[in-house]
Scaffold this motif. Structure first.
Motif, PDB file in Angstrom:
ATOM      1  N   THR A 394      84.968  27.672  82.209  1.00 21.21           N
ATOM      2  CA  THR A 394      84.612  28.685  81.213  1.00 21.21           C
ATOM      3  C   THR A 394      85.816  29.035  80.355  1.00 21.21           C
ATOM      4  O   THR A 394      85.705  29.165  79.120  1.00 21.21           O
ATOM      5  N   ALA A 395      86.979  29.191  80.996  1.00 20.32           N
ATOM      6  CA  ALA A 395      88.198  29.550  80.271  1.00 20.32           C
ATOM      7  C   ALA A 395      88.583  28.484  79.250  1.00 20.32           C
ATOM      8  O   ALA A 395      89.141  28.792  78.189  1.00 20.32           O
ATOM      9  N   LYS A 396      88.268  27.235  79.561  1.00 11.58           N
ATOM     10  CA  LYS A 396      88.625  26.125  78.675  1.00 11.58           C
ATOM     11  C   LYS A 396      87.475  25.735  77.726  1.00 11.58           C
ATOM     12  O   LYS A 396      87.579  24.744  77.017  1.00 11.58           O
ATOM     13  N   ASN A 397      86.391  26.520  77.735  1.00 13.71           N
ATOM     14  CA  ASN A 397      85.249  26.257  76.865  1.00 13.71           C
ATOM     15  C   ASN A 397      84.644  24.882  77.151  1.00 13.71           C
ATOM     16  O   ASN A 397      84.251  24.144  76.251  1.00 13.71           O
ATOM     17  N   MET A 398      84.548  24.569  78.460  1.00  9.67           N
ATOM     18  CA  MET A 398      84.039  23.267  78.896  1.00  9.67           C
ATOM     19  C   MET A 398      82.675  23.407  79.549  1.00  9.67           C
ATOM     20  O   MET A 398      82.369  24.413  80.193  1.00  9.67           O
ATOM     21  N   ARG A 399      81.865  22.356  79.392  1.00 10.59           N
ATOM     22  CA  ARG A 399      80.557  22.303  80.029  1.00 10.59           C
ATOM     23  C   ARG A 399      80.431  20.989  80.799  1.00 10.59           C
ATOM     24  O   ARG A 399      81.030  19.978  80.435  1.00 10.59           O
ATOM     25  N   ILE A 400      79.607  21.037  81.868  1.00 13.23           N
ATOM     26  CA  ILE A 400      79.314  19.828  82.637  1.00 13.23           C
ATOM     27  C   ILE A 400      77.962  19.298  82.196  1.00 13.23           C
ATOM     28  O   ILE A 400      76.975  20.040  82.136  1.00 13.23           O
ATOM     29  N   ALA A 436      91.159  20.519  73.022  1.00 11.59           N
ATOM     30  CA  ALA A 436      92.310  19.635  73.224  1.00 11.59           C
ATOM     31  C   ALA A 436      92.567  18.726  72.033  1.00 11.59           C
ATOM     32  O   ALA A 436      93.704  18.275  71.816  1.00 11.59           O
ATOM     33  N   LEU A 437      91.508  18.452  71.251  1.00 11.75           N
ATOM     34  CA  LEU A 437      91.658  17.579  70.083  1.00 11.75           C
ATOM     35  C   LEU A 437      91.985  18.352  68.817  1.00 11.75           C
ATOM     36  O   LEU A 437      92.114  17.755  67.747  1.00 11.75           O
ATOM     37  N   GLY A 438      92.080  19.690  68.947  1.00 18.13           N
ATOM     38  CA  GLY A 438      92.356  20.503  67.776  1.00 18.13           C
ATOM     39  C   GLY A 438      91.165  20.570  66.851  1.00 18.13           C
ATOM     40  O   GLY A 438      90.012  20.575  67.285  1.00 18.13           O
ATOM     41  N   GLN A 439      91.440  20.552  65.542  1.00 17.18           N
ATOM     42  CA  GLN A 439      90.385  20.770  64.555  1.00 17.18           C
ATOM     43  C   GLN A 439      89.860  19.506  63.890  1.00 17.18           C
ATOM     44  O   GLN A 439      88.899  19.555  63.142  1.00 17.18           O
ATOM     45  N   VAL A 440      90.495  18.372  64.161  1.00 15.46           N
ATOM     46  CA  VAL A 440      90.020  17.122  63.564  1.00 15.46           C
ATOM     47  C   VAL A 440      90.577  15.942  64.353  1.00 15.46           C
ATOM     48  O   VAL A 440      91.697  15.991  64.871  1.00 15.46           O
ATOM     49  N   LYS A 441      89.753  14.901  64.469  1.00 12.02           N
ATOM     50  CA  LYS A 441      90.237  13.659  65.076  1.00 12.02           C
ATOM     51  C   LYS A 441      89.921  12.496  64.134  1.00 12.02           C
ATOM     52  O   LYS A 441      88.929  12.521  63.393  1.00 12.02           O
ATOM     53  N   PHE A 442      90.796  11.499  64.165  1.00  8.58           N
ATOM     54  CA  PHE A 442      90.709  10.354  63.256  1.00  8.58           C
ATOM     55  C   PHE A 442      90.396   9.123  64.101  1.00  8.58           C
ATOM     56  O   PHE A 442      91.189   8.737  64.967  1.00  8.58           O
ATOM     57  N   MET A 443      89.266   8.487  63.818  1.00  8.03           N
ATOM     58  CA  MET A 443      88.721   7.492  64.737  1.00  8.03           C
ATOM     59  C   MET A 443      88.901   6.052  64.255  1.00  8.03           C
ATOM     60  O   MET A 443      88.553   5.704  63.130  1.00  8.03           O
TER      61      MET A 443
END
Length: 557
Positions: A394-400, A436-443
């Motif tokens: 929850t603290a890390k804004n993660m879901r399973i 963890a990826l911030g606001q944008v990722k480049f693929m």
């Protein structure tokens, strides 16, 4: 009177004719020896060249067959200027970070010494010289073009696609001897990057510096605490000499009795040195700066050698637009039309989670991305953290999620029995400021699942050592890169880009073209201003490659 003149010219023509006959006979005897060597079985050839085995006998047969077995490196039983030129290039193979002895230097030297002493070489000796020089040309040319060591022989991952074109070495060998273009033809196989030629000049410089320093002890600088401006330290004199040696400091008059004082002029030299070594140019003489100052010319020659070899591995196709990440430099550059439009500090993989060396095509970017935790991080970091504290997710804004995309309540999982091998779910982090990826990722899709992305941990960019990620490349200037990549899509204004980066919902944007991304590992290069840039070998790869470069070439024939 006319009869006398006619007689003189007749005798001159006869004399020239006989000289040509003699020269033909002399060269024919060498031709016969070459033919005999090639038409004999391999055992005979191996016996004749036992002290300096040939590397490319099949190529030699093709080359000499096309020439009707005529000698290439001698005329009238005299070694040509081409022969002298190639021997000089072999002696200078160290300028390329290569080993002269790999190219028959020791086998050739006795014949050249005999020639220089005025002693005629026998036809068999001239034939042997011809073989050795041609064989040396072929091997040297191949090494210059694609490297001596094959990337698959090193432990570190190097998966950049190599050159696909053949170097056409036999054609170049023929041009070298028929058009007197030995140096031109060899140099035509150099990597096409201007950086390679600059590094070659740096190698020559370092080899000269090593000769200057050979009789002088290279004193190891040792300090207990960092030295700052105006402080006194007995090592200051040695540091000053070291910076003068590397030309990071101009010579100046030190006031009598102040030789041990860290003055402002010396500090400017320290800052120059720090910049060239990828260190924070703060002028403080700390551990990392002293460590770099202790490198001697021999160590730097090693660094130049291995990085010239890495450049020889790269494809020589030029592109107008690409993204370059140098892992060892902790940096990313966006380059268009050979101009660097953006440089960004970067964070790369830890020493035990190394960023791989490879190339791929960037095709899209994702604003406000979600992050699906990779298996390694899930096993080593997330699962152990959840076992300690169920509120971690929850603290890390993660879901399973299960693999059909259905969300799973963490409390329904028996965490005591869970490990990285039997965990049947995926963990996903939703968009947000802590993603963890911030606001944008480049693929740029690749088998390593490595990409370029933003990070919420902005303070890490101020560190000198930025080998801190789990393999991906985090960059300090994600907005600036997104803006450049989308410049040909007018709808993507600065405001819209910023809004998309701070959204609660992920949004993918396709690029109008596929942009090459090259991730490489260079610990040394010479920049466009001629300054040598030295970086720490963070993944400890230089020693292994240097040892392979120094190994004698194994004859596989």
């Amino acid at each position: 009177m006319k009869k006398v003149k006619w007689c003189f010219y007749f005798l001159l023509v006869i004399q020239l004719f006989f000289l040509k006959l003699v020269a033909f006979a002399q060269d024919q005897s060498v031709t016969n020896e070459i033919r005999t060597l090639l038409e004999g079985d391999s055992t005979y050839l191996n016996i004749v060249f036992n002290d300096s085995p040939l590397h490319s006998p099949s190529e030699l047969f093709s080359f000499y067959s096309d020439r009707a077995f005529e000698p290439s490196w001698s005329v009238n039983q005299i070694l040509t200027c081409n022969a002298l030129e190639l021997r000089l290039l072999i002696q200078q193979a160290e300028f390329e970070g290569l080993v002269p002895e790999d190219y028959h230097l020791e086998g050739l030297n006795p014949f050249f010494e005999k020639f220089f002493n005025g002693t005629s070489l026998t036809p068999l000796e001239l034939a042997k010289v011809d073989f050795l020089l041609s064989d040396a040309f072929i091997l040297y040319a191949n090494h210059i073009y694609s490297g001596k060591v094959h990337p698959e022989h090193i432990n570190g991952s190097w998966e950049i696609i190599q050159k696909v074109n053949e170097p056409k070495v036999l054609e170049k060998l023929n041009l070298a001897v028929t058009q007197n273009e030995v140096r031109t033809q060899i140099f035509s196989l150099h990597p096409k990057f201007a950086i390679y030629k600059r590094m070659r000049q740096s190698m020559i410089k370092y080899l000269d510096l090593q000769k200057e320093q050979v009789d002088e002890k290279w004193e190891t600088i040792k300090i207990k605490d960092a030295i700052e401006l105006s402080q006194a330290n007995p090592q200051i004199n040695t540091i000053r000499k070291r910076l003068l040696f590397w030309a990071d400091l101009d010579d100046y008059q030190v006031q009598e009795g102040n030789g041990d004082i860290y003055d402002s002029l010396l500090m400017e030299g320290v800052k120059n040195f720090q910049q060239r070594n990828g260190l924070q140019a703060d002028g403080v003489l700390g551990k990392a700066t002293i460590e770099a100052l202790n490198k001697n010319p021999k160590e730097l020659i090693k660094q130049v050698s291995v990085n010239m070899e890495r450049l020889r591995w790269l494809p020589d196709t030029t592109v107008n637009e690409f993204i370059l990440v140098n892992i060892a430099n902790y940096g990313m550059d966006y380059i268009r039309e050979m101009d660097t439009l953006l440089h960004s500090n970067a964070i790369v993989g830890k020493t035990y989670r190394k960023t791989p060396v490879f190339n791929a095509g960037m095709s899209y970017l994702v604003f406000s991305p979600t992050w699906t935790v990779p298996p390694t991080i899930l096993k080593n970091d997330v699962i152990p953290a959840v076992k300690k504290n169920l509120n971690y997710l929850t603290a890390k804004n993660m879901r399973i999620l299960d693999f059909s995309g259905q969300e799973i309540n963490p409390s329904t999982i028996n965490w005591k029995s869970v490990n990285g091998n039997n965990f049947k779910y995926m963990v996903r982090q939703d968009p947000g400021k802590d993603n963890a990826l911030g606001q944008v990722k480049f693929m740029f899709p690749n088998k390593h699942n490595v990409y370029i992305h933003d990070t919420p941990s902005r303070t890490l960019f101020s560190k000198e050592d930025r080998a801190l990620s789990s393999g991906c490349i985090r960059i300090q200037k994600p907005f600036e890169l997104a803006k450049l990549l989308l410049a040909d899509q007018p709808d993507w204004t600065d405001e819209l880009i910023k809004k998309a980066m701070s959204s609660s919902k992920a949004q993918s944007v396709s690029l109008t073209r596929k942009i090459p991304v090259i991730i490489l590992y260079l610990t040394f290069w010479t920049d466009s201003k001629g300054k040598e840039q030295v970086r720490k070998d963070i993944y400890s790869r230089d020693d292994e490659l240097f040892l392979l470069l120094q190994k004698p070439v194994i004859n596989t024939n």
